[in-house]
Design an enzyme around this catalytic site. Structure first.
Site, PDB file in Angstrom:
ATOM      1  N   TYR A  61      93.078 -20.781 -47.237  1.00  0.00           N
ATOM      2  CA  TYR A  61      91.863 -21.596 -47.401  1.00  0.00           C
ATOM      3  C   TYR A  61      92.006 -22.856 -46.573  1.00  0.00           C
ATOM      4  CZ  TYR A  61      88.473 -19.562 -50.488  1.00  0.00           C
ATOM      5  OH  TYR A  61      87.460 -18.788 -50.991  1.00  0.00           O
ATOM      6  N   GLU A  63      89.099 -25.302 -45.833  1.00  0.00           N
ATOM      7  CA  GLU A  63      87.832 -26.036 -45.699  1.00  0.00           C
ATOM      8  C   GLU A  63      88.048 -27.314 -44.898  1.00  0.00           C
ATOM      9  OE1 GLU A  63      88.532 -24.487 -48.545  1.00  0.00           O
ATOM     10  OE2 GLU A  63      86.691 -23.985 -49.650  1.00  0.00           O
ATOM     11  N   ASP A 207      69.864 -18.886 -28.019  1.00  0.00           N
ATOM     12  CA  ASP A 207      70.570 -17.904 -28.845  1.00  0.00           C
ATOM     13  C   ASP A 207      71.069 -16.817 -27.894  1.00  0.00           C
ATOM     14  OD1 ASP A 207      71.488 -15.901 -30.456  1.00  0.00           O
ATOM     15  OD2 ASP A 207      69.874 -16.073 -31.933  1.00  0.00           O
ATOM     16  N   THR A 233      77.196 -14.552 -31.060  1.00  0.00           N
ATOM     17  CA  THR A 233      78.133 -13.775 -31.858  1.00  0.00           C
ATOM     18  C   THR A 233      79.383 -13.598 -31.002  1.00  0.00           C
ATOM     19  OG1 THR A 233      77.240 -11.722 -30.998  1.00  0.00           O
ATOM     20  CG2 THR A 233      76.344 -12.492 -33.097  1.00  0.00           C
ATOM     21  N   LYS A 236      79.828  -8.881 -29.704  1.00  0.00           N
ATOM     22  CA  LYS A 236      78.986  -8.008 -28.867  1.00  0.00           C
ATOM     23  C   LYS A 236      79.619  -7.939 -27.478  1.00  0.00           C
ATOM     24  CE  LYS A 236      74.779  -8.699 -31.583  1.00  0.00           C
ATOM     25  NZ  LYS A 236      74.701  -9.945 -32.356  1.00  0.00           N
ATOM     26  N   ARG A 242      84.029  -9.603 -35.519  1.00  0.00           N
ATOM     27  CA  ARG A 242      82.729  -9.957 -36.078  1.00  0.00           C
ATOM     28  C   ARG A 242      82.728 -11.452 -36.360  1.00  0.00           C
ATOM     29  NH1 ARG A 242      79.186  -5.635 -37.380  1.00  0.00           N
ATOM     30  NH2 ARG A 242      77.819  -7.331 -37.954  1.00  0.00           N
TER      31      ARG A 242
HETATM   32  N1  DSN Z   1      71.868  -6.591 -35.426  1.00  0.00           N
HETATM   33  C1  DSN Z   1      72.001  -7.342 -34.201  1.00  0.00           C
HETATM   34  C2  DSN Z   1      71.480  -6.566 -33.054  1.00  0.00           C
HETATM   35  O1  DSN Z   1      71.564  -5.361 -33.102  1.00  0.00           O
HETATM   36  O2  DSN Z   1      71.017  -7.120 -32.072  1.00  0.00           O
HETATM   37  C3  DSN Z   1      71.364  -8.669 -34.281  1.00  0.00           C
HETATM   38  O3  DSN Z   1      71.603  -9.276 -35.519  1.00  0.00           O
END
Ligand code: DSN
Length: 439
Positions: A61, A63, A207, A233, A236, A242
């Protein structure tokens, strides 16, 4: 470290303690290995990233932020977070980085919290035209707690209509202008968005959830110099664990950090932060430039090949790892195509197309992405075969026959190869694989 430390988990630890979960994990590995993974938001993280996720850092932990924690014993996790922050800042040339967001949505929530008050107008690409749920959809906090001001793409080009964006911004004077989306395959002119935001004194938020790996590899324009804040994110095209991450200008650092902790999150996931650091290091290596370029070249080849089978490619092509295809000319909707493809081991997802005449539950299109296939080593020359398999599935050919051909194709580019070569790194055997994927 030459020998495996005693804290590294063994596959047998799970297999003996919980055979049901072990079998589920094994089956998922087999599904990943046997199919074509074309969901644009997915990728295969490296063994090093996955090892960091399984490390004891998960148990701490912490924080707070580096050097300012609410618990003792944070000296080692502090170092991991420091490295992740430094690597993010260096890789993207950002003044400030917050690496604690648990996901892209958590990162986006923090941006709203940092810059807007309830009911404030926030302008973004509409969900139906490629935006994300968190860009003002009524079913998400973003549309329920703030006032969405959507903009759309131009009907003819299916690209962002910058003049319309300017006009809508002048009328509604949003607090924040968002650009970026989940189903928009083209580069965005960040300079124009910057000018519009400056004119109305709005925060410019990019974004970049889908494209930050492409930015890291120099394959698409870099939003960081133009934006007040960039969210992404990490799993990707960036090919990490994740999670989410926020980059911003120094002037916004305090607001962003406080919006993440304590406003919207408490304990950070230190194992995920360490894994983000690993992924950021991998993304800074020369091989990642080839990887990023490869994703785009593959997507362009795939778009062309799908068009050859009669699909209409939204915007006429792609600048990224993503292709949105209108299947109306093939006489199948996106939901049916998703289902037919999945039954043959081809994983892609249905997608609305701009001005879609069909409803969101069964829209006209599909979205495909090349991040995972490129990680496996697929190249542009393979995309005709991939498109052919998708087309056969959409035509309703026997899924068993297609799946056999899919298996033949992926056997050439295994998702979990023996002696797995870490991206840009040295070869090593994977301990995770050793437990025996049935694939
Ligand atoms: N689920 C993601 C996507 O497929 O683009 C976005 O949150």
């Amino acid at each position: 470290m030459s020998t495996t430390p005693s804290w590294v988990p063994e596959w047998e630890d799970l297999a003996a303690a919980d055979p049901e979960i072990a079998e589920i994990a094994d089956r998922e590995a087999a599904r990943l290995a046997a199919g074509l993974q074309l969901i644009a938001s997915e990728n295969h993280a490296s063994p090093a990233v996955r090892a960091a996720l399984a490390s004891p850092l998960s148990m701490k932990y912490a924080e707070g932020f580096v050097g300012q924690r609410f618990y003792p014993g944070c000296e080692h996790v502090d170092r991991a977070e420091e490295l992740a922050v430094q690597r993010a800042r260096n890789l993207f040339g950002a003044e400030h980085a917050n690496v604690q967001s648990h996901s892209g949505t958590s990162a986006n929530l923090a941006v709203y919290a940092a810059f807007a008050k309830p009911d404030d107008p926030v302008m973004a690409l509409s969900l139906a035209h490629g935006g994300h749920l968190t860009h003002g959809a009524r079913i998400s906090f973003s549309g329920a707690w703030f006032t969405p001001v959507p903009y759309e793409v131009d009907q003819a080009s299916e690209r962002i209509d910058y003049e319309a964006v300017r006009e809508i911004a002048r009328i509604h004077a949003p607090r924040i202008i968002v650009c970026g989306g989940t189903s928009y395959p083209r580069n965005i002119d960040y300079q124009v968005f910057r000018e519009i935001a400056d004119e109305i004194e709005a925060i410019l938020w990019v974004d970049a959830a889908h494209i930050m790996g492409l930015v890291a590899g120099g394959a698409v324009p870099d939003p960081v110099p133009f934006a007040d804040v960039v969210t992404t994110t990490t799993h990707k095209t960036l090919r990490g664990p994740r999670g989410g991450m926020i980059l911003c200008r120094n002037e916004h650092a305090r607001a962003i950090d406080r919006a993440v902790f304590p406003f919207s999150q408490s304990g950070p996931a230190m194992h995920a932060i360490a894994a983000k650091a690993v992924a950021l290091r991998e993304a800074s290596l020369p091989a990642f430039t080839d990887y990023a370029r490869g994703m785009v070249e593959n997507a362009q080849a795939l778009a062309e090949a799908l068009a050859g089978h009669g699909a209409r490619i939204v915007t006429g092509g792609t600048d990224t790892h993503m292709v949105v295809a209108d299947l109306q000319p093939l006489g199948v909707d996106g939901a049916r195509a998703e289902e037919l493809c999945a039954s043959a081991g081809i994983y892609l997802n249905k997608s609305a197309i701009p001005f879609d005449p069909l409803p969101p539950r069964a829209p006209s299109g599909i979205r495909v992405g090349t991040a995972a296939l490129t990680t496996q080593g697929f190249g542009p020359a393979d995309m005709a075969e991939v498109a052919g398999l998708i087309a056969r599935a959409c035509r309703g050919e026997d899924p068993g026959r297609i799946a056999a051909d899919v298996a033949g194709l992926v056997a050439r580019y295994p998702a979990f190869p023996a002696g797995h070569a870490e991206p840009g790194g040295r070869d090593r055997g994977s301990r995770i694989r050793r437990g025996g994927s049935s694939a």
